[in-house]
Design an enzyme around this catalytic site. Structure first.
Site, short mmCIF file in Angstrom:
data_model
loop_
_atom_site.label_atom_id
_atom_site.label_comp_id
_atom_site.label_asym_id
_atom_site.label_seq_id
_atom_site.Cartn_x
_atom_site.Cartn_y
_atom_site.Cartn_z
N CYS A 10 0.95 -1.25 -0.03
CA CYS A 10 0.13 -0.10 -0.02
C CYS A 10 0.91 1.28 0.04
O CYS A 10 2.23 1.03 0.21
CB CYS A 10 -0.92 -0.14 1.22
SG CYS A 10 -0.21 -0.34 2.78
N CYS A 13 3.34 1.56 3.01
CA CYS A 13 4.22 0.45 2.67
C CYS A 13 5.63 1.10 2.05
O CYS A 13 6.64 0.89 2.34
CB CYS A 13 3.85 -0.79 2.35
SG CYS A 13 2.57 -1.50 2.67
#
Lengths: 75, 321
Positions: A10, A13
């Site tokens: 995501c 991340c």
């Protein structure tokens, strides 16, 4: 030294990975940054909230993208 | 609205003195509304997100699952729904969260209570509802959301549908227990601050656009224009609103200011609540991700139960408000 970024990929991340890269660059440390997106492995660390950061197998933070200065403290 | 009156003064000053827009014109109404709402909403967002994040530093999901795995079913459903309120929901955390809960022995129904409450009741939605509709509607949303989460979880627990969860979910995967560090007060403070900034950075554009379109509707669309299509007397308005809300997940922040303007033009409040709950609580991307860990039938059961709860809430408040 092995730095693992745990998370399925995501935006948060990616941010954590960037911060980790910047942190080792600023400190001039040689370290491998590994992205771990396999859910079984992430849970294996006991982590439920991503992204998480593990350094040499020890989870340092979870559920947020740690800042560059925080990561530097853990290196 | 006493604490917001300085903002109103500022908005008046900006609209009438600085931009020198004629008082009472449509443009003046729209501009004034836009300035006032934008400032108010962003102040509320900053304060509330900070406060909720601070509470959350004491309750990470890693700790929640330990607490929930030791509770009986009903108490578990209630607690899970309340924990869900302070936990933000990121679609990318849905899978590790689900697997981690199941693996720790949290009952399926309790896990679902958490999965319903966490995205549906979030601080951004609550702040926007409070800012645009007042504390009563925000409170109704909060309480109805928690009740829907509790009941949905209890029903799913009673259905005994564990066989619809992919088998690997029940295999033990945790190899090392997470050491939960105790955070210092400063660390919690920093976390909350950076979290609030992060969220505002992510949603501000939707909020501004939403308030902008809302301000335009406020100023230019005739009062009660929508009442004949979406007033309380129209039986199809609630389910239709819930259906339209499902694909709008990522834009929850922009939807509320817009919806508040629509309410003013005659969409009834129950319909609005149903729409909002569908936007946040029923999300297509979440369903697609959950497919990795459960059979399609369970996702449909989950969506149907939550959907019925939302539609019921909509009818209920159309009737009594």
């Amino acid at each position: 030294m092995k730095i693992e970024v745990l998370g399925p990929g995501c935006p948060n991340c990616k941010k954590l990975e960037e911060n980790a890269r910047q942190a080792i660059k600023e400190m001039g440390i040689k370290a491998d940054i590994v992205k771990v997106s396999d859910i079984a492995k992430i849970i294996g660390y006991g982590v439920l909230s991503v992204p998480a950061l593990a350094i040499d197998g020890e989870v340092k933070c979870y559920g947020r993208a740690a800042s560059i200065s925080e990561i530097k403290k853990w290196l | 609205m006493g604490i917001f009156s300085p903002i109103q003064l500022f908005a008046d000053w900006l609209t009438y003195s600085i931009f020198s827009i004629q008082k009472g014109t449509l443009l003046a109404n729209a501009a004034n509304f836009f300035i006032f709402d934008t400032i108010k909403i962003f102040m509320l967002l900053a304060v509330i997100i900070f406060a909720v994040s601070f509470i959350r530093t004491y309750l990470p999901p890693e700790r929640i699952r330990i607490i929930l795995s030791q509770k009986s079913e009903y108490a578990g459903n209630i607690l899970a729904s309340l924990f869900g309120v302070v936990t933000p929901f990121c679609t990318c955390s849905a899978i590790p969260l689900f697997l981690g809960f199941i693996e720790a022995g949290v009952p399926l129904g309790v896990t679902f209570s958490f999965l319903v409450a966490s995205p549906m009741i979030n601080e951004v939605a609550l702040v926007l509802l409070f800012g645009m509709f007042g504390w009563r509607i925000a409170a109704i949303y909060l309480v109805s959301g928690v009740i829907i989460a509790i009941i949905s979880g209890i029903i799913i627990g009673k259905l005994k549908v564990e066989n619809l969860v992919e088998e690997f979910a029940y295999q033990n995967k945790t190899k090392s227990q997470l050491k939960m560090r105790k955070m210092g007060l400063m660390e919690r403070f920093d976390y909350s601050k950076s979290y609030a900034i992060d969220i505002i950075r992510r949603v501000w554009i939707y909020v501004v656009i939403g308030i902008g379109v809302g301000a335009w509707i406020h100023g230019y669309v005739p009062m009660d224009f929508l009442a004949k299509y979406a007033g309380a007397g129209k039986w199809y308005a609630v389910p239709l609103a819930a259906l339209i809300g499902i694909p709008l997940y990522s834009n929850a922040a922009g939807v509320i200011p817009l919806v508040s303007a629509l309410t003013e033009k005659g969409v009834s409040i129950g319909t609005t609540l149903a729409f909002m709950m569908a936007v946040t609580g029923l999300s297509l991307p979440e369903f697609m991700i959950l497919r990795k860990v459960m059979k399609l039938r369970l996702i449909m059961i989950f969506a149907a139960i939550v959907g019925i709860g939302i539609v019921f809430t909509g009818y209920l408040f159309n009737l009594i408000l």
